[in-house]
Design a protein around this motif. Structure first.
Motif, mmCIF file in Angstrom:
data_model
loop_
_atom_site.group_PDB
_atom_site.id
_atom_site.type_symbol
_atom_site.label_atom_id
_atom_site.label_comp_id
_atom_site.label_asym_id
_atom_site.label_seq_id
_atom_site.Cartn_x
_atom_site.Cartn_y
_atom_site.Cartn_z
ATOM 1 N N ARG A 340 0.821 -1.218 0.000
ATOM 2 C CA ARG A 340 0.000 0.000 0.000
ATOM 3 C C ARG A 340 0.853 1.267 0.000
ATOM 4 N NH1 ARG A 340 -3.866 -0.750 4.959
ATOM 5 N NH2 ARG A 340 -4.478 1.372 4.396
ATOM 6 N N PHE A 341 2.024 1.212 0.609
ATOM 7 C CA PHE A 341 2.826 2.427 0.785
ATOM 8 C C PHE A 341 4.178 2.361 0.065
ATOM 9 C CE2 PHE A 341 0.311 1.644 4.679
ATOM 10 C CZ PHE A 341 -0.571 2.704 4.579
ATOM 11 N N THR A 342 4.363 1.347 -0.787
ATOM 12 C CA THR A 342 5.664 1.216 -1.438
ATOM 13 C C THR A 342 5.702 1.949 -2.780
ATOM 14 O OG1 THR A 342 7.312 -0.369 -2.209
ATOM 15 C CG2 THR A 342 5.018 -0.902 -2.624
ATOM 16 N N THR A 343 6.906 2.340 -3.170
ATOM 17 C CA THR A 343 7.099 2.940 -4.499
ATOM 18 C C THR A 343 7.784 1.950 -5.437
ATOM 19 O OG1 THR A 343 9.185 3.893 -3.706
ATOM 20 C CG2 THR A 343 7.209 5.295 -3.604
ATOM 21 N N HIS A 344 8.034 0.722 -4.954
ATOM 22 C CA HIS A 344 8.687 -0.306 -5.776
ATOM 23 C C HIS A 344 7.862 -1.596 -5.730
ATOM 24 C CE1 HIS A 344 12.242 2.209 -6.222
ATOM 25 N NE2 HIS A 344 12.206 2.427 -4.920
ATOM 26 N N PRO A 345 6.674 -1.580 -6.322
ATOM 27 C CA PRO A 345 5.827 -2.777 -6.256
ATOM 28 C C PRO A 345 6.427 -3.981 -6.979
ATOM 29 C CG PRO A 345 4.930 -1.164 -7.803
ATOM 30 C CD PRO A 345 6.035 -0.487 -7.067
ATOM 31 N N ASP A 346 7.286 -3.712 -7.992
ATOM 32 C CA ASP A 346 7.870 -4.828 -8.740
ATOM 33 C C ASP A 346 8.753 -5.694 -7.834
ATOM 34 O OD1 ASP A 346 9.452 -2.549 -8.520
ATOM 35 O OD2 ASP A 346 10.723 -3.118 -10.209
ATOM 36 N N VAL A 347 9.432 -5.065 -6.849
ATOM 37 C CA VAL A 347 10.274 -5.832 -5.927
ATOM 38 C C VAL A 347 9.405 -6.766 -5.083
ATOM 39 C CG1 VAL A 347 11.883 -5.677 -3.988
ATOM 40 C CG2 VAL A 347 12.009 -4.011 -5.859
ATOM 41 N N TYR A 348 8.303 -6.234 -4.588
ATOM 42 C CA TYR A 348 7.402 -7.056 -3.789
ATOM 43 C C TYR A 348 6.852 -8.220 -4.599
ATOM 44 C CZ TYR A 348 7.217 -3.993 0.316
ATOM 45 O OH TYR A 348 7.536 -3.303 1.441
ATOM 46 N N LEU A 349 6.532 -7.973 -5.867
ATOM 47 C CA LEU A 349 5.982 -9.035 -6.704
ATOM 48 C C LEU A 349 7.028 -10.117 -6.989
ATOM 49 C CD1 LEU A 349 3.717 -7.152 -9.286
ATOM 50 C CD2 LEU A 349 3.067 -8.369 -7.215
ATOM 51 N N GLU A 350 8.280 -9.724 -7.141
ATOM 52 C CA GLU A 350 9.338 -10.717 -7.358
ATOM 53 C C GLU A 350 9.503 -11.594 -6.113
ATOM 54 O OE1 GLU A 350 12.608 -8.251 -8.372
ATOM 55 O OE2 GLU A 350 12.052 -8.042 -10.488
ATOM 56 N N VAL A 351 9.538 -10.945 -4.945
ATOM 57 C CA VAL A 351 9.655 -11.705 -3.690
ATOM 58 C C VAL A 351 8.427 -12.606 -3.510
ATOM 59 C CG1 VAL A 351 9.767 -11.522 -1.176
ATOM 60 C CG2 VAL A 351 11.098 -9.957 -2.602
ATOM 61 N N LEU A 352 7.257 -12.063 -3.835
ATOM 62 C CA LEU A 352 6.017 -12.845 -3.734
ATOM 63 C C LEU A 352 6.083 -14.090 -4.617
ATOM 64 C CD1 LEU A 352 2.941 -13.209 -3.066
ATOM 65 C CD2 LEU A 352 2.496 -11.817 -5.090
ATOM 66 N N THR A 353 6.572 -13.936 -5.832
ATOM 67 C CA THR A 353 6.648 -15.064 -6.768
ATOM 68 C C THR A 353 7.541 -16.170 -6.220
ATOM 69 O OG1 THR A 353 6.312 -13.540 -8.619
ATOM 70 C CG2 THR A 353 7.200 -15.719 -9.140
ATOM 71 N N VAL A 354 8.695 -15.786 -5.693
ATOM 72 C CA VAL A 354 9.613 -16.776 -5.118
ATOM 73 C C VAL A 354 8.965 -17.473 -3.922
ATOM 74 C CG1 VAL A 354 11.846 -17.101 -3.992
ATOM 75 C CG2 VAL A 354 11.644 -15.517 -5.920
ATOM 76 N N LYS A 355 8.281 -16.694 -3.095
ATOM 77 C CA LYS A 355 7.650 -17.257 -1.901
ATOM 78 C C LYS A 355 6.526 -18.225 -2.270
ATOM 79 C CE LYS A 355 6.101 -15.738 2.664
ATOM 80 N NZ LYS A 355 5.844 -14.571 3.528
ATOM 81 N N LEU A 356 5.698 -17.856 -3.248
ATOM 82 C CA LEU A 356 4.604 -18.729 -3.673
ATOM 83 C C LEU A 356 5.133 -20.022 -4.284
ATOM 84 C CD1 LEU A 356 2.056 -16.225 -5.304
ATOM 85 C CD2 LEU A 356 1.901 -17.317 -3.064
ATOM 86 N N ALA A 357 6.241 -19.913 -4.998
ATOM 87 C CA ALA A 357 6.812 -21.101 -5.641
ATOM 88 C C ALA A 357 7.408 -22.076 -4.635
ATOM 89 C CB ALA A 357 7.881 -20.680 -6.653
ATOM 90 N N GLN A 358 7.610 -21.618 -3.391
ATOM 91 C CA GLN A 358 8.188 -22.488 -2.361
ATOM 92 C C GLN A 358 7.140 -23.046 -1.399
ATOM 93 O OE1 GLN A 358 11.134 -20.000 -0.526
ATOM 94 N NE2 GLN A 358 12.606 -20.230 -2.193
ATOM 95 N N LEU A 359 5.859 -22.693 -1.616
ATOM 96 C CA LEU A 359 4.808 -23.216 -0.739
ATOM 97 C C LEU A 359 4.649 -24.712 -0.950
ATOM 98 C CD1 LEU A 359 1.996 -20.496 -0.994
ATOM 99 C CD2 LEU A 359 3.616 -20.854 0.864
ATOM 100 N N GLU A 360 4.469 -25.439 0.146
ATOM 101 C CA GLU A 360 4.302 -26.890 0.086
ATOM 102 C C GLU A 360 3.026 -27.283 0.806
ATOM 103 O OE1 GLU A 360 6.047 -29.242 -1.313
ATOM 104 O OE2 GLU A 360 7.919 -28.284 -1.900
ATOM 105 N N ALA A 361 2.434 -28.371 0.382
ATOM 106 C CA ALA A 361 1.292 -28.934 1.102
ATOM 107 C C ALA A 361 1.773 -29.458 2.448
ATOM 108 C CB ALA A 361 0.646 -30.046 0.287
ATOM 109 N N PRO A 362 0.941 -29.523 3.467
ATOM 110 C CA PRO A 362 1.354 -30.018 4.781
ATOM 111 C C PRO A 362 1.888 -31.444 4.699
ATOM 112 C CG PRO A 362 -0.881 -29.130 4.840
ATOM 113 C CD PRO A 362 -0.455 -29.151 3.420
ATOM 114 N N THR A 363 2.797 -31.776 5.617
ATOM 115 C CA THR A 363 3.428 -33.097 5.611
ATOM 116 C C THR A 363 2.408 -34.218 5.721
ATOM 117 O OG1 THR A 363 5.327 -32.106 6.713
ATOM 118 C CG2 THR A 363 5.192 -34.507 6.723
ATOM 119 N N ALA A 364 1.408 -34.023 6.612
ATOM 120 C CA ALA A 364 0.401 -35.069 6.805
ATOM 121 C C ALA A 364 -0.377 -35.329 5.529
ATOM 122 C CB ALA A 364 -0.552 -34.665 7.926
ATOM 123 N N ALA A 365 -0.706 -34.210 4.824
ATOM 124 C CA ALA A 365 -1.473 -34.369 3.588
ATOM 125 C C ALA A 365 -0.649 -35.071 2.534
ATOM 126 C CB ALA A 365 -1.927 -32.994 3.090
#
Length: 566
Positions: A340-365
């Protein structure tokens, strides 16, 4: 002079109001049966028809040529109200007329009988902007309304209106207009205007409007101007800053497949096309939510939300784990707040992409989905286990033949898995509240609890749906959750705790401390408190012995038993 679409095509009859059939039918029935109230409260998001409904109501109640509760729009009264030239229908903007003097002026003039119409109608828009003094002045009029005067209050924020005002009105909650209803209305308007359009473009506009018909028509107006009196998909995407469903599907499939580089390339391609970063996050949340809904109830997701490739959407929904979708929505929501208050949204989107790509389903599942260990007889481990079983069976047979008994200790029973660990309740925070708790304080909190839930976001409301206040003092509130895992989520969600505190402050004028407990532990916590915090002298005084029948009754009915002397 050119007039905006939302002004030209503003509803002039109840049947023309999009997506609010229950409300419009109720108002029509009230007018036809002469059972109208002296005050109404219209609430709901912007652009859903609140003010339009108020004006149509004013026309219908003053029209002498009603047809099934609808105004004729031809008589002198209807036309004067449509043009805004009727002296007895007064529309006031509370945002710029929010003082006590303005409301007192209304109260004084309301005493006079209408001059042209049968009823004098006051439409107060954005009524939540009135000051406290103005609300008090309005309250007096609502308590003792003059004859032939009707007040219609409209607002987008009903939680800011005093409960004393709300209780004296008939409240109608206008809901967000579905994308399908917006789409159908735009098709009708463009057909009447004889403007060429692409159906996919209207789908994009309907989604971008977020439930507001006025917003949809405003965006459509821009697209028509941008495209030289035609509506194309490219123009709609350009004006709204939205992302095509294909690119969204590509991106989501890439991050859930844990391929970071292609996902980053897709994200950069989206930004290079000039798409708005915040709009991209909104589109991602909407798409993820639609996938989640489709998994649980496919009929709730229409083709407008799914996009042009329905089969691809359906296949993806069947493959993806729901827990991954939960994590994605939480991550997207967190990033949206940070951007909401950043002037560099592209940086946040790059970090977001890396973070989403590392999400895993729970171990039990994952373990549940994986096949069990191999049972090949040639496996050395299997052979050792088979030999050991044969040996034990031989020993057991020999012992039975000799009439002996096994002296081996019984194996300890495995404790059942009680699920994820739940944080222990901090009784040092609960006990001070119980020490000063009163029934009146608890009733005050419960009275505003429903309004407090309306203040919360949809996800916060869903979490608090299974919680209720069980004890309260002037300084704090104890909230019990039906399920331990939701209690765990709540105490870990600081944003939710802040929202609850701010909401109580707004509704009650004070911000008591909120302490959460699991419902199943609450009786024991209360019992322990009573056992350790008895008044002085209570222990020294020996309790009289109880009759056997009383003991038996207490065993059966607990603390519901009350013993009275003969």
């Amino acid at each position: 002079m050119y007039r905006a679409l939302y002004r030209v095509w503003r509803p002039q009859r109840f049947d023309e109001i999009v997506g609010q059939q229950m409300i419009t039918q109720t108002l029509k029935n009230a007018i036809m049966t002469h059972q109208t109230s002296h005050a109404y409260l219209f609430t709901g998001p912007r652009g859903t028809g609140k003010t339009s409904a108020a004006k149509i109501f004013a026309k219908a109640i003053n029209c002498h040529h009603l047809v099934d509760g609808e105004p004729c729009n031809k008589c002198e009264s209807c036309q004067a109200i449509t043009k805004g030239q009727m002296n007895d229908v007064i529309e006031i903007d509370a945002a710029s007329n929010n003082g006590v003097e303005e409301i007192r002026d209304i109260r004084d003039k309301a005493k006079y009988a209408p001059t042209q119409a049968d009823y004098k109608i006051y439409i107060i828009d954005e009524v939540h902007m009135l000051s406290t003094g103005a609300f008090n002045a309005l309250l007096k009029t609502l308590e003792e309304p003059p004859a032939n005067v009707i007040f219609i209050l409209a607002t987008t924020e009903p939680h800011k209106i005093p409960l004393t005002i709300i209780s004296r009105t008939q409240r109608f909650d206008f809901r967000r207009i579905t994308a399908k209803d917006s789409y159908d209305r735009m098709v009708y308007i463009l057909t009447q205007k004889k403007v060429d359009y692409d159906e996919k473009a209207l789908r994009v506009i309907a989604q971008a409007a977020e439930g507001g018909m006025r917003d949809a028509l405003s965006i459509l107006d821009q697209v028509i101007s941008f495209g030289d009196n035609t509506v194309t998909l490219d123009d709609a995407l350009m004006v709204t800053g939205s992302v095509t469903k294909k690119l969204l599907a590509d991106y989501v499939e890439e991050v859930t497949s844990h391929v970071t580089k292609p996902a980053l390339e897709t994200m950069r391609k989206i930004l290079q096309e000039g798409k708005d970063a915040n709009r991209f996050i909104e589109d991602l949340i909407s798409y993820t939510r639609d996938v989640l809904l489709y998994q649980q109830a496919p009929e709730m997701v229409d083709s407008i939300a799914m996009g042009e490739d329905d089969q691809r959407f359906a296949d993806f929904a069947k493959q993806i784990d729901a827990e991954v979708l939960y994590q994605m929505i939480k991550t997207l929501n967190d990033v949206q707040q940070q951007m909401r208050f950043t002037t560099h949204p592209d940086v946040y989107l790059e970090v977001l992409t890396v973070k989403l790509a590392q999400l895993e389903a729970p171990t039990a599942a994952k373990a549940a989905k994986q096949p069990t260990a191999a049972t090949d007889p040639a496996d050395p481990t299997i052979q050792k286990l088979a030999t050991k079983v044969d040996q034990l069976q031989s020993e057991l047979t020999a012992m039975k033949a000799n009439g002996g008994a096994s002296t081996a200790p019984k194996p300890a029973r495995a404790r059942p898995n009680s699920g994820p660990t739940v944080k222990k309740v901090n009784v040092s925070q609960v006990y001070p509240i119980l020490g000063a708790a009163t029934k009146d304080d608890l009733l005050k909190v419960r009275e505003v609890w429903a309004d407090l839930m309306n203040i919360l976001s949809v996800t916060q409301r869903a979490l608090m749906h299974v919680a209720k206040p069980v004890a309260a003092s002037a300084e704090g509130v104890v909230v019990a959750f039906d399920y331990a895992f939701l209690y765990q989520k709540a105490i870990d969600d600081q944003v939710l705790m802040d929202a609850l505190g701010n909401g109580l402050d707004r509704l009650m004028g004070q911000a008591p401390k909120i302490v959460c407990v699991p419902k199943e532990q609450w009786p024991q916590i209360r019992k322990d408190y009573l056992a350790t915090h008895q008044p002085e002298g209570a222990v020294a005084k020996k309790a009289p012995e109880k009759a056997p029948i009383v003991n038996e009754a207490e065993k059966r009915f607990g603390n519901l038993v009350e013993v009275k002397p003969d």
